[in-house]
Write a protein that holds these residues in place. Structure first.
Motif, mmCIF file in Angstrom:
data_model
loop_
_atom_site.group_PDB
_atom_site.id
_atom_site.type_symbol
_atom_site.label_atom_id
_atom_site.label_comp_id
_atom_site.label_asym_id
_atom_site.label_seq_id
_atom_site.Cartn_x
_atom_site.Cartn_y
_atom_site.Cartn_z
ATOM 1 N N TYR A 1 -3.008 13.041 5.814
ATOM 2 C CA TYR A 1 -3.885 13.264 6.979
ATOM 3 C C TYR A 1 -3.129 14.024 8.074
ATOM 4 N N ASP B 1 5.043 5.200 10.005
ATOM 5 C CA ASP B 1 4.873 4.315 8.845
ATOM 6 C C ASP B 1 6.177 3.547 8.621
ATOM 7 N N LEU B 2 6.038 2.365 8.072
ATOM 8 C CA LEU B 2 7.207 1.531 7.733
ATOM 9 C C LEU B 2 7.956 2.063 6.516
ATOM 10 N N TRP B 3 7.277 2.884 5.719
ATOM 11 C CA TRP B 3 7.799 3.304 4.422
ATOM 12 C C TRP B 3 8.701 4.536 4.582
ATOM 13 N N GLY C 1 0.798 -1.233 0.000
ATOM 14 C CA GLY C 1 0.000 0.000 0.000
ATOM 15 C C GLY C 1 0.824 1.273 0.000
ATOM 16 N N ILE D 1 3.600 -0.169 13.053
ATOM 17 C CA ILE D 1 2.492 0.218 13.936
ATOM 18 C C ILE D 1 2.144 -0.885 14.934
ATOM 19 N N ALA E 1 0.286 4.384 10.155
ATOM 20 C CA ALA E 1 0.441 4.039 8.733
ATOM 21 C C ALA E 1 0.114 5.267 7.887
ATOM 22 N N CYS E 2 0.836 6.344 8.188
ATOM 23 C CA CYS E 2 0.539 7.681 7.649
ATOM 24 C C CYS E 2 0.892 7.845 6.186
ATOM 25 N N GLY E 3 1.675 6.920 5.602
ATOM 26 C CA GLY E 3 2.123 7.099 4.222
ATOM 27 C C GLY E 3 2.973 8.348 4.102
ATOM 28 N N ASP F 1 -4.028 -3.656 4.761
ATOM 29 C CA ASP F 1 -2.646 -3.915 4.326
ATOM 30 C C ASP F 1 -1.796 -4.557 5.429
ATOM 31 N N GLN G 1 -0.659 -9.767 12.594
ATOM 32 C CA GLN G 1 -0.213 -8.562 13.318
ATOM 33 C C GLN G 1 -1.365 -7.687 13.788
ATOM 34 N N PHE H 1 -6.743 10.251 1.085
ATOM 35 C CA PHE H 1 -7.148 11.600 1.510
ATOM 36 C C PHE H 1 -8.024 12.301 0.465
#
Ligand SMILES: C[S@@+](CC[C@H](N)C(=O)[O-])C[C@H]1O[C@@H](n2cnc3c(N)ncnc32)[C@H](O)[C@@H]1O
Length: 188
Positions: free
Chosen positions: A43, A61-63, A7, A89, A37-39, A110, A115, A13
């Motif tokens: 937001y 976020d992991l990204w 994702g 998260i 998981a804010c990307g 996602d 988890q 948004f």
């Protein structure tokens, strides 16, 4: 290693209808808001104006690329109240009972299924008693934007995950053609 998580690079948004989702979240000036998981932080950037300079937005976020982009955007817009961190998260790096409102927007589907319970327990831990947890997900429809129907979550699926951790549902609303929002309250 810098793998792109599921994702990553997508945001819901722009699919929101007006301000309804934020009206439901009722984010207050001076409060602490957690964007899970804010990307790249669409937001978070909006919420930063709602909490104001006396409030705090925590974004996780992991990204890595998304977090870097959010940090740069926050600096450019002089939003010093945003703290954006790379992390899972399932292990929220915040103190217990420190957050007024947490949001998980179009990301629960996602999160790997084993988890999910740990994520919800963690959200419950960091929220203040009586504080709110909002989940935005894609409606279970074949058409329109969003992930494949097979991985979409119905409101009842989300409640099955969230309620046993010590929450009650306070609102369930459509917030756009493709999106719904569930608002939960942490029971004291
Ligand atoms: C569809 S995007 C939504 C981003 C953001 N909430 C928005 O709508 O603007 C899903 C996000 O979930 C993140 N994600 C998935 N599993 C995660 C996990 N276990 N921990 C942290 N982030 C995760 C991905 O990296 C991705 O940025």
């Amino acid at each position: 290693m810098n793998m792109k998580p599921a994702g990553a690079g997508k945001s819901s948004f722009d699919l929101l209808a007006g301000n309804k989702a934020f009206d439901l979240m009722a984010i207050k000036v001076g409060s602490s808001f957690l964007d899970l998981a804010c990307g790249f932080g669409r937001y978070s950037l909006f919420a930063a104006d709602l909490v104001g300079p006396s409030g705090q937005v925590h974004a996780l976020d992991l990204w890595e690329e998304g977090i870097l982009q959010l940090q740069q955007q926050a600096a450019q817009e002089q939003k010093a109240n945003i703290t954006a961190l790379v992390g899972d998260i399932a292990g929220i790096p915040l103190s217990a009972a420190s957050v007024d409102c947490a949001l998980l927007a179009t990301a629960l589907h996602d999160v790997a299924q084993p988890q999910r319970a740990a994520v919800i327990r963690g959200v419950h831990r960091v929220l203040k008693p009586g504080a709110h947890f909002c989940v935005i997900e894609f409606k279970r429809r074949q058409d329109g934007p969003g992930p494949p129907l097979a991985i979409r979550l119905a409101p009842a699926d989300v409640e099955t995950l969230v309620l046993p951790a010590g929450f009650e549902t306070v609102a369930s609303e459509s917030v756009g053609e493709a999106l719904y929002l569930l608002k939960f309250r942490k029971k004291t």
